[in-house]
Scaffold this motif. Structure first.
Motif, PDB file in Angstrom:
ATOM      1  N   UNK A  47       0.820  -1.198   0.000  1.00 49.96           N
ATOM      2  CA  UNK A  47       0.000   0.000   0.000  1.00 49.96           C
ATOM      3  C   UNK A  47       0.861   1.258   0.000  1.00 49.96           C
ATOM      4  N   UNK A  48       0.251   2.364   0.421  1.00 54.45           N
ATOM      5  CA  UNK A  48       0.938   3.650   0.336  1.00 54.45           C
ATOM      6  C   UNK A  48       1.412   4.180   1.686  1.00 54.45           C
ATOM      7  N   UNK A  49       0.519   4.280   2.654  1.00 56.96           N
ATOM      8  CA  UNK A  49       0.805   5.091   3.841  1.00 56.96           C
ATOM      9  C   UNK A  49       1.973   4.533   4.649  1.00 56.96           C
ATOM     10  N   UNK A  50       2.022   3.216   4.805  1.00 59.49           N
ATOM     11  CA  UNK A  50       3.105   2.644   5.596  1.00 59.49           C
ATOM     12  C   UNK A  50       4.457   2.860   4.915  1.00 59.49           C
ATOM     13  N   UNK A  51       4.502   2.639   3.601  1.00 58.76           N
ATOM     14  CA  UNK A  51       5.749   2.812   2.849  1.00 58.76           C
ATOM     15  C   UNK A  51       6.201   4.268   2.871  1.00 58.76           C
ATOM     16  N   UNK A  52       5.254   5.190   2.701  1.00 56.06           N
ATOM     17  CA  UNK A  52       5.601   6.614   2.704  1.00 56.06           C
ATOM     18  C   UNK A  52       6.151   7.015   4.076  1.00 56.06           C
TER      19      UNK A  52
END
Lengths: 280, 280
Positions: free
Chosen positions: A247-252
């Motif tokens: 996904x997005x939020x954790x990686x960002x």
């Protein structure tokens, strides 16, 4: 005319659906060839070995120079690298990014305050304004607007591209590799080449428009539902690509957690000072 | 097909001749609708009052979101301003630039680290990486690539635009006018509207390609002859426009001579610190 309009309508809906992984709500999306180029952008990291013809490079640079530039200062330059050994060295400096080596043309976009500094020096004129953070930002914006125009030009001609922020990992060594004088620093690189059709790239979904577009005043952070929905959209894209579906939020958040997550760029200010940028 | 190719060839030659005020040397310039949009860009400061339709704004933002973004962080936002009083205030803050008030739509492009800062705070995650100069640069580059895609999209649809760097003259007051939270700063504005055909804008000539494009390594400063030639080209453009024919080099050097020539932006670093940017 009906056929053309129908085709355009379908193309517009398909492009917006791919970009947002949602049905476009608007029924009146305008469409043309330039919008088709812009909205179907994808990052290309696998290239055919064919060299980029000089006429294509010059047209891309003409597009870059046609971009707006603050007060017409034109405080940017670009180095076109085709030499295999130099590309290999830059690939290493960017954190061993193989596509920097395998692309036929690697463009390094520069914040370039040297042109005005040298001109001032030759004419005995003060150029102390270049020593301010503002002048670095002007050069970074100028280089970015120029590079993005080049990207659109190249993609309109069937070429693929991907930006390489890794040029900021080890700025002094990049400068040595390209013979950069004082007051010049690489902002980012750009791989260019014909896409390898055996490894097709896909359109990456972005945050819903509501997250980035505000009417009249800043509307606050996105809701938890919006973030969860985007995480799900990006995971479905990642699954299709056969890459880790994080996904997005954790990686960002991983990427910005601290100096150790910035790939060496936590010392960018020090590196810029060594290149002559006082950043007052 | 011969007619189409002949027309394209003529259009390409005409566009390059206007951009460089010189005969294009290459006989094999590629050409298409996207290149036509890119190479014929001009800054528009006189607008018709017609509002920009919501579908056009959303398409421009979709184009902006389709631009590359570093590590998919998407650390930018945009505020669309149409309220006359708010435009008037922003025009004043930009140094009394009347077109900020008279354009029907004014877009303020933001470096936005707030989205990730708030998300990290909600999840109890560290976001110390946002406190580095690198993160400001990522956001400035992201905002610039996005904005330039919007410019190309808007110009492809017949709209005119001009960037307003004056949003950095008084950043704290711009932030108050737009309700910006901490970790968000205006990078630049963009006037948008249908061009007023009574005040047509022209293509501004740029430095010869040799001044900005380097092969393999940085090639040093431009020659005095090159600068003199460009000064003459710009003077001929300025005479046609009925504006002071000062050429390029002297005006550019005036602009960077010292802190007093930066329109208040010599204190940008202090203003950014007040907005939450530690710039380590």
């Amino acid at each position: 005319m009906t056929d053309v309009q129908s085709t355009s309508r379908e193309a517009a809906v398909a492009a917006l659906a791919a970009r947002y992984r949602a049905d476009p709500k608007q029924a009146d999306t305008p469409w043309n060839a330039a919008l088709a180029t812009l909205l179907t952008h994808r990052s290309v990291r696998a290239y055919r070995p064919d060299p980029v013809p000089p006429a294509v490079l010059r047209t891309a640079v003409a597009a870059a120079q046609s971009a707006p530039t603050s007060s017409n200062l034109q405080v940017w330059s670009v180095v076109a690298v085709e030499d295999p050994a130099r590309k290999a060295r830059l690939a290493e400096l960017a954190g061993h990014q193989r596509h920097v080596e395998t692309c036929p043309l690697f463009l390094v976009w520069l914040a370039d305050l040297s042109r005005l500094r040298v001109l001032g020096s030759e004419r005995g004129r003060a150029t102390d304004g270049l020593d301010y953070l503002e002048s670095l930002l002007v050069a970074v914006v100028d280089a970015s607007l120029a590079a993005q125009n080049a990207v659109v030009a190249l993609e309109s001609l069937g070429y693929g591209t991907v930006y390489i922020g890794g040029m900021r990992n080890r700025p002094e060594e990049v400068a040595a590799t390209l013979g950069l004088p004082a007051d010049v620093v690489a902002v980012f690189g750009l791989c260019v080449g014909l896409p390898d059709e055996a490894c097709p790239a896909s359109v990456k979904p972005r945050l819903p428009v509501e997250a980035v577009l505000h009417a009249e005043c800043y509307g606050g952070p996105p809701s938890a539902d919006l973030v969860a929905g985007y995480d799900a959209a990006l995971r479905s894209f990642q699954l299709e690509q056969g890459i880790a579906a994080n996904g997005w939020s954790d990686t960002a958040l991983q990427r910005v957690r601290g100096p150790e997550s910035l790939s060496g760029r936590h010392r960018l200010r020090e590196a810029l000072a060594a290149r002559g940028f006082a950043l007052k």
